[in-house]
Design an enzyme around this catalytic site. Structure first.
Site, PDB file in Angstrom:
ATOM      1  N   HIS A  18     -10.018   5.318  -3.178  1.00 59.16           N
ATOM      2  CA  HIS A  18     -10.747   6.597  -3.057  1.00 59.16           C
ATOM      3  C   HIS A  18     -11.001   7.238  -4.429  1.00 59.16           C
ATOM      4  CE1 HIS A  18      -9.549   5.821   0.993  1.00 59.16           C
ATOM      5  NE2 HIS A  18      -8.314   6.211   0.800  1.00 59.16           N
ATOM      6  N   ASP A  30     -13.076   1.429   4.063  1.00 58.80           N
ATOM      7  CA  ASP A  30     -12.074   2.262   4.734  1.00 58.80           C
ATOM      8  C   ASP A  30     -12.438   2.504   6.202  1.00 58.80           C
ATOM      9  OD1 ASP A  30      -9.797   3.672   5.166  1.00 58.80           O
ATOM     10  OD2 ASP A  30     -10.331   5.414   3.954  1.00 58.80           O
ATOM     11  N   HIS A  44      -3.396   4.804  -2.434  1.00 56.77           N
ATOM     12  CA  HIS A  44      -4.313   5.824  -1.908  1.00 56.77           C
ATOM     13  C   HIS A  44      -4.131   7.076  -2.765  1.00 56.77           C
ATOM     14  CE1 HIS A  44      -5.543   8.919   1.170  1.00 56.77           C
ATOM     15  NE2 HIS A  44      -4.613   9.577   0.516  1.00 56.77           N
ATOM     16  N   LYS A  93       0.858  -1.199   0.000  1.00 58.78           N
ATOM     17  CA  LYS A  93       0.000   0.000   0.000  1.00 58.78           C
ATOM     18  C   LYS A  93       0.886   1.238   0.000  1.00 58.78           C
ATOM     19  CE  LYS A  93      -3.648   2.722   0.996  1.00 58.78           C
ATOM     20  NZ  LYS A  93      -4.135   2.763   2.380  1.00 58.78           N
TER      21      LYS A  93
END
Ligand SMILES: [Zn+2]
Length: 418
Positions: free
Chosen positions: A248, A318, A228, A187
């Site tokens: 997102h 999330d 992200h 990530k």
């Protein structure tokens, strides 16, 4: 021993629902799914469970088992890891109780907790964890108000959300550090964020060179990278570097959506958290409330555009704050329907499509089909007629995880270990 589930409706995850459906479980696998009228004959000793609706266990492709009580990274940094892990352990049980049998933990204690779940010490979904989030210094997973040495010290002892790294040698080390802990994916923060104090969601984080090095190093170990990103610059840089999932995607526009379709990248929009932050803005640190308000409307438009453009979408909530929201993960399906997906498309986003967010690490999961994992749930009413099912843990009457019954009306309460 074979287990037979007979349902009024079977929703396979991919494909059309089957009226009058049977699922057979043998050990940890599904051995048969189809119309009850043509199901294999019962065998000696098999169990039979009759339910209104049967479907694959849900996935949440963007969650965090961090044990944070408030959306305040500074306060969280002062929390004992033991306390945090205890809270996250309760969140794992709630998640499973809500019918979620697999998750991607995209930053948190998931790597360690995955072991406790897998060995049967605590109940929870199967956890595919990223470990610590790669963030540049001053980036989204940094804690800007603390001395930099403290943040690095927290990361070094396995506490803290982020792993700060700058320049190609350091990002390579950070990927390898997570791989050494058996991360199933990597990530990275490719833009500023909402829950961090001073960075801006519109700004790109990490250079194209750093992002490319992260993706290449992860790929050598058959891992994908989840990025992200809110602002468009971060989205484009992440896609051009070859990341597999965009988390997102608030400022996704036509050009970015086209590039996602072209590259096959998956969007995990996490509408749940945006709606939740807006609904609870009075309880947030002022900078979080301000930044959530900045992205909320734009995020809704981006999600609708992505749906209209045919971008591949997977469900994720999330949930980074401990508590009752864990277990309501199914509500994301309703958010995806509100953004223009059909009911079956939104269900697929939380079932059949979801494992694909792990790329080469994807298990055979998220479908009612022979050979797939026996992660199966039953619902008390048909979600195609009544969408209030989604996000209601009480609507999930039965859960089988790896073929083991972990929730049933005969044994209510906390899900059992499998
Ligand atoms: Zn997140």
């Amino acid at each position: 021993m074979r287990q037979r589930i007979v349902a009024e409706v079977g929703i396979p995850g991919r494909g059309e629902p089957v009226e009058g459906a049977t699922v057979l479980l043998e050990g940890a696998e599904i051995s048969w799914f189809g119309p009850t009228a043509v199901a294999p004959k019962p065998s000696d000793g098999e169990t039979v469970t009759e339910v209104p609706v049967v479907m694959p266990g849900l996935w949440d492709c963007h969650t965090h088992f961090v044990g944070m009580r408030n959306p305040d990274l500074e306060r969280y940094s002062l929390t004992s890891t033991v306390v945090a892990a205890a809270r996250a352990t309760a969140d794992l049980a709630r998640t499973l109780e809500g019918g979620v049998t697999s998750v991607r933990d995209v930053g948190g204690h998931g790597l360690q907790l995955a072991r406790a779940v897998a060995e049967g010490s605590i109940p929870g979904p199967t956890v595919h964890a990223a470990g610590q989030i790669l963030s540049m210094t001053g980036g989204h997973a940094d804690v800007h108000s603390l001395p930099l040495d403290w943040v690095n010290e927290l990361a070094a002892c396995g506490s803290g959300l982020g792993l700060l790294c700058d320049g190609v040698p350091e990002v390579l080390k950070a990927v390898r550090t997570n791989l050494r802990r058996n991360a199933r994916l990597i990530k990275v923060c490719a833009s500023g964020g909402v829950a961090s104090e001073v960075d801006h969601p519109m700004h790109q984080q990490f250079s194209p060179e750093e992002l490319g090095a992260i993706v290449a190093e992860a790929a050598r170990a058959d891992r994908i990278v989840a990025a992200h990103c809110h602002g468009k610059a971060g989205i484009m840089a992440a896609l051009e570097a070859g990341v597999s999932t965009i988390e997102h995607g608030s400022y996704l526009d036509e050009e970015a959506a086209d590039l996602m379709v072209q590259t096959g990248a998956i969007l995990v929009p996490t509408r749940f958290v945006v709606e939740d932050l807006m609904a609870n803005s009075g309880n947030l640190p002022a900078y979080v409330a301000r930044k959530a308000a900045l992205v909320a409307d734009r995020h809704e438009q981006a999600l609708k555009l992505a749906v209209a453009k045919g971008v591949r979408i997977a469900a994720g909530c999330d949930l980074f704050v401990s508590g009752e929201n864990h277990g309501r993960n199914g509500a994301e399906i309703r958010h995806l329907i509100n953004a223009g997906m059909t009911d079956l498309e939104a269900i697929a986003a939380a079932t059949a499509v979801a494992p694909e967010t792990l790329g080469p690490q994807a298990p055979s999961s998220g479908r009612l089909e022979a050979g797939y994992d026996a992660d199966v749930i039953a619902l008390d009413r048909n979600p195609l007629d009544d969408r209030s099912v989604w996000g209601d843990p009480g609507a999930v009457t039965h859960i089988w995880k790896s073929g083991m019954s972990v929730k049933s009306p005969q044994a209510p309460g906390t899900p059992r270990v499998s």
